[in-house]
Design a protein around this motif. Structure first.
Motif, PDB file in Angstrom:
ATOM      1  N   VAL A   2      50.666  37.303  36.563  1.00 56.49           N
ATOM      2  CA  VAL A   2      49.541  38.223  36.408  1.00 56.49           C
ATOM      3  C   VAL A   2      49.176  38.785  37.778  1.00 56.49           C
ATOM      4  O   VAL A   2      49.566  38.245  38.816  1.00 56.49           O
ATOM      5  CB  VAL A   2      48.328  37.536  35.739  1.00 56.49           C
ATOM      6  CG1 VAL A   2      48.657  37.127  34.318  1.00 56.49           C
ATOM      7  CG2 VAL A   2      47.867  36.338  36.525  1.00 56.49           C
ATOM      8  N   SER A   3      48.387  39.877  37.789  1.00 56.59           N
ATOM      9  CA  SER A   3      48.136  40.579  39.048  1.00 56.59           C
ATOM     10  C   SER A   3      46.771  40.296  39.665  1.00 56.59           C
ATOM     11  O   SER A   3      46.492  40.771  40.758  1.00 56.59           O
ATOM     12  CB  SER A   3      48.295  42.085  38.835  1.00 56.59           C
ATOM     13  OG  SER A   3      47.361  42.526  37.869  1.00 56.59           O
ATOM     14  N   ASP A   4      45.905  39.557  38.954  1.00 56.63           N
ATOM     15  CA  ASP A   4      44.602  39.220  39.534  1.00 56.63           C
ATOM     16  C   ASP A   4      44.267  37.774  39.181  1.00 56.63           C
ATOM     17  O   ASP A   4      45.103  37.061  38.635  1.00 56.63           O
ATOM     18  CB  ASP A   4      43.514  40.193  39.070  1.00 56.63           C
ATOM     19  CG  ASP A   4      43.283  40.154  37.563  1.00 56.63           C
ATOM     20  OD1 ASP A   4      43.609  39.124  36.917  1.00 56.63           O
ATOM     21  OD2 ASP A   4      42.769  41.144  37.018  1.00 56.63           O
ATOM     22  N   PHE A   5      43.053  37.359  39.500  1.00 57.76           N
ATOM     23  CA  PHE A   5      42.677  35.954  39.295  1.00 57.76           C
ATOM     24  C   PHE A   5      41.732  35.728  38.119  1.00 57.76           C
ATOM     25  O   PHE A   5      41.231  34.632  37.931  1.00 57.76           O
ATOM     26  CB  PHE A   5      42.045  35.398  40.570  1.00 57.76           C
ATOM     27  CG  PHE A   5      42.953  35.413  41.768  1.00 57.76           C
ATOM     28  CD1 PHE A   5      44.322  35.229  41.635  1.00 57.76           C
ATOM     29  CD2 PHE A   5      42.444  35.598  43.030  1.00 57.76           C
ATOM     30  CE1 PHE A   5      45.164  35.234  42.742  1.00 57.76           C
ATOM     31  CE2 PHE A   5      43.276  35.608  44.148  1.00 57.76           C
ATOM     32  CZ  PHE A   5      44.630  35.428  43.994  1.00 57.76           C
ATOM     33  N   GLU A   6      41.494  36.740  37.306  1.00 57.26           N
ATOM     34  CA  GLU A   6      40.556  36.602  36.190  1.00 57.26           C
ATOM     35  C   GLU A   6      41.019  35.548  35.177  1.00 57.26           C
ATOM     36  O   GLU A   6      40.191  34.944  34.502  1.00 57.26           O
ATOM     37  CB  GLU A   6      40.331  37.948  35.504  1.00 57.26           C
ATOM     38  CG  GLU A   6      39.439  38.880  36.301  1.00 57.26           C
ATOM     39  CD  GLU A   6      38.076  38.261  36.625  1.00 57.26           C
ATOM     40  OE1 GLU A   6      37.394  37.762  35.718  1.00 57.26           O
ATOM     41  OE2 GLU A   6      37.697  38.280  37.813  1.00 57.26           O
TER      42      GLU A   6
END
Length: 125
Positions: A2-6
Motif C-alpha cells: 500500500v502507498s500510505d499508513f492508513e
C-alpha cells in the motif's frame, strides 16, 4: 503493498522492518502513533534499529500482532530520528492518542524508556 499508513489505523502494533548494511531485513514489532499521514515510534536511542535507520532510512511497515506476525499489507517508508523538542512533543501526542491509559499503566510499571530515548518519524514513500 500500500502507498500510505492508513491501513495501520486501529492496530496496536506495527512491524517496523529496518535494514542492515548487508541488506538483510530486521523486523521489530513496535507501538506507534499516526499523525499528518506519518508514523511515529519511540525507542531507546542506542538500540540497533535506530543505528540501522541512521545508516539506511528505508523502512517497511505493516500491521502486526504483539509478537510481530503481519496481519496486513506492508508499506514502504523513509525514517528519520527527530531532534527538535517540538517535533518530539507532536510524536508523543500521536502515541498517547493511540494508546491512552494502557500505555501510561505500562510505563508506570517499569516499561518507560525515560532518558536516552528518541522519536522516529516515518514518511510514506
Amino acid at each position: 503493498m500500500v502507498s500510505d499508513f492508513e491501513h495501520l489505523r486501529g492496530h496496536k502494533y506495527c512491524l517496523l522492518v529496518t535494514y542492515k548494511r548487508s541488506g538483510e531485513a530486521v523486523p521489530t514489532p513496535v507501538w506507534f502513533g499516526l499523525g499528518d499521514g506519518k508514523l511515529f515510534v519511540r525507542s531507546e536511542a542506542n538500540v540497533a534499529k535506530v543505528k540501522r535507520i541512521r545508516n539506511d532510512p528505508h523502512v517497511r511497515v505493516a500491521p502486526c500482532t504483539a509478537r510481530g506476525k503481519p496481519v496486513g499489507p506492508p508499506a514502504e517508508g523513509r525514517a528519520r530520528v527527530l531532534d527538535q523538542p517540538s517535533d518530539e512533543e507532536k510524536a508523543e501526542a500521536t502515541l498517547q492518542a493511540n494508546y491512552g491509559l494502557g500505555r501510561k499503566l505500562y510505563e508506570g510499571a517499569g516499561g518507560a524508556l525515560g532518558v536516552g530515548t528518541v522519536y522516529l518519524e516515518i514518511t510514506p514513500t
